[in-house]
Enzyme design. Structure first.
Site, PDB file in Angstrom:
ATOM      1  N   GLY A  15       5.993  32.163  14.371  1.00  0.00           N
ATOM      2  CA  GLY A  15       6.198  33.519  13.892  1.00  0.00           C
ATOM      3  C   GLY A  15       6.265  34.584  14.978  1.00  0.00           C
ATOM      4  O   GLY A  15       5.952  35.747  14.726  1.00  0.00           O
ATOM      5  N   SER A  16       6.717  34.197  16.182  1.00  0.00           N
ATOM      6  CA  SER A  16       6.828  35.232  17.224  1.00  0.00           C
ATOM      7  C   SER A  16       7.928  36.237  16.871  1.00  0.00           C
ATOM      8  O   SER A  16       7.822  37.425  17.182  1.00  0.00           O
ATOM      9  CB  SER A  16       7.054  34.624  18.612  1.00  0.00           C
ATOM     10  N   ASN A 110      19.563  35.769   9.780  1.00  0.00           N
ATOM     11  CA  ASN A 110      18.870  34.673  10.460  1.00  0.00           C
ATOM     12  C   ASN A 110      18.997  34.893  11.962  1.00  0.00           C
ATOM     13  O   ASN A 110      19.959  35.512  12.422  1.00  0.00           O
ATOM     14  CB  ASN A 110      19.500  33.328  10.088  1.00  0.00           C
ATOM     15  N   HIS A 112      19.198  32.674  15.468  1.00  0.00           N
ATOM     16  CA  HIS A 112      19.441  31.294  15.913  1.00  0.00           C
ATOM     17  C   HIS A 112      19.347  31.255  17.442  1.00  0.00           C
ATOM     18  O   HIS A 112      19.906  32.119  18.116  1.00  0.00           O
ATOM     19  CB  HIS A 112      20.822  30.843  15.443  1.00  0.00           C
ATOM     20  N   GLU A 182      15.590  36.947  21.773  1.00  0.00           N
ATOM     21  CA  GLU A 182      15.510  37.002  20.301  1.00  0.00           C
ATOM     22  C   GLU A 182      14.658  38.191  19.864  1.00  0.00           C
ATOM     23  O   GLU A 182      15.011  38.930  18.949  1.00  0.00           O
ATOM     24  CB  GLU A 182      14.889  35.715  19.743  1.00  0.00           C
TER      25      GLU A 182
HETATM   26  C1  GAR Z   1      13.160  30.648  17.227  1.00  0.00           C
HETATM   27  O1  GAR Z   1      13.625  30.269  18.490  1.00  0.00           O
HETATM   28  C2  GAR Z   1      14.313  30.701  16.239  1.00  0.00           C
HETATM   29  O2  GAR Z   1      15.504  31.161  16.805  1.00  0.00           O
HETATM   30  C3  GAR Z   1      14.430  29.259  15.853  1.00  0.00           C
HETATM   31  O3  GAR Z   1      13.103  28.813  15.727  1.00  0.00           O
HETATM   32  C4  GAR Z   1      12.261  29.559  16.628  1.00  0.00           C
HETATM   33  C5  GAR Z   1      11.127  30.139  15.826  1.00  0.00           C
HETATM   34  O4  GAR Z   1      10.196  30.766  16.649  1.00  0.00           O
HETATM   35  N1  GAR Z   1      15.173  29.128  14.651  1.00  0.00           N
HETATM   36  C6  GAR Z   1      16.005  28.112  14.391  1.00  0.00           C
HETATM   37  O5  GAR Z   1      16.180  27.185  15.151  1.00  0.00           O
HETATM   38  C7  GAR Z   1      16.719  28.217  13.049  1.00  0.00           C
HETATM   39  N2  GAR Z   1      17.890  27.380  13.039  1.00  0.00           N
HETATM   40  P1  GAR Z   1       9.103  31.777  16.044  1.00  0.00           P
HETATM   41  O6  GAR Z   1       8.449  31.065  14.853  1.00  0.00           O
HETATM   42  O7  GAR Z   1       8.147  31.975  17.170  1.00  0.00           O
HETATM   43  O8  GAR Z   1       9.804  33.033  15.624  1.00  0.00           O
END
Ligand code: GAR
Length: 201
Positions: A15-16, A110, A112, A182
């Site tokens: 969940g960053s 979303n 990615h 991101e």
């Molecule tokens: C992030 O890098 C996001 O882009 C990726 O999962 C990670 C979640 O990090 N999402 C995908 O790969 C979706 N296809 P987070 O939980 O720290 O936000």
């Protein structure tokens, strides 16, 4: 639509990105009130982030329901209860049901961890993406914010930013560099979408 909008954030893990949206909303950079966090896993650390911020959360697993129709109806009911206007997927590793996509057309985003349309589609998530980028010896990767439609990683691209691939990179070091970007572009892109600056709404 009056601002701030009601935003639900869907997570499956750390969940960053959720945190970056929380921080942006608090700082007034995102015209949204995060009214609900939906997690596909009970052990997602993102749930702890929600708790700390006093944001309601639910663990939603389609497989807990007798059939897909009941699962979808329940998710729609929850989103209605919270009067959700927009949905941000932030590391959410499940498909969004078609009925929800239809109800929230052009209102689900979303993030990615690659430069779509490269390295998207089923099975391309998290570390798999970074492993594939390194295996192909690409010189750059990046992050993409896009609208969600019925096809995985397919909807209109709203914002992208590149990062270099550095010799000696591991999936972890590349992931870290991409994640930084991101956290910058997700609140920016979402704010523009909320304000109708992509020709939507
Ligand atoms: C992030 O890098 C996001 O882009 C990726 O999962 C990670 C979640 O990090 N999402 C995908 O790969 C979706 N296809 P987070 O939980 O720290 O936000």
């Amino acid at each position: 639509m009056p601002l701030p909008v009601n935003l639900a954030v869907f997570i499956s893990g750390g969940g960053s990105n959720l945190q970056s949206l929380i921080d942006a909303a608090k700082a007034g950079r995102l015209s949204a009130k995060i009214v609900l966090v939906v997690s596909s896993r009970a052990d997602a650390f993102g749930l702890e982030r929600a708790r700390r911020e006093g944001i309601d959360s639910v663990v939603y697993r389609a497989k807990d329901y007798p059939n897909p129709e009941e699962a979808e109806a329940e998710l729609l009911k929850i989103l209605e209860q919270y009067k959700v206007d927009f949905i941000a997927l932030a590391g959410y590793m499940k498909m969004i049901p078609a009925t929800v996509i239809k109800r929230f057309i052009d209102k689900i985003t979303n993030i990615h961890p690659a430069l779509l349309p490269k390295y998207g589609g089923k099975g391309m998530y998290g570390h798999f993406v970074h492993e594939a980028v390194l295996a192909s010896r690409d010189k750059e990767s990046g992050a993409t914010v896009h609208l969600v439609d019925e096809i995985f990683d397919h909807g209109k691209i709203l914002m992208q930013e590149r990062v270099p691939v550095i010799p000696g990179d591991t999936p972890e070091s590349l992931a870290e560099r991409v994640l930084k970007v991101e956290h910058e572009i997700y609140p920016l892109a979402l704010e523009q979408l909320i304000r109708g600056e992509f020709g939507n709404g």
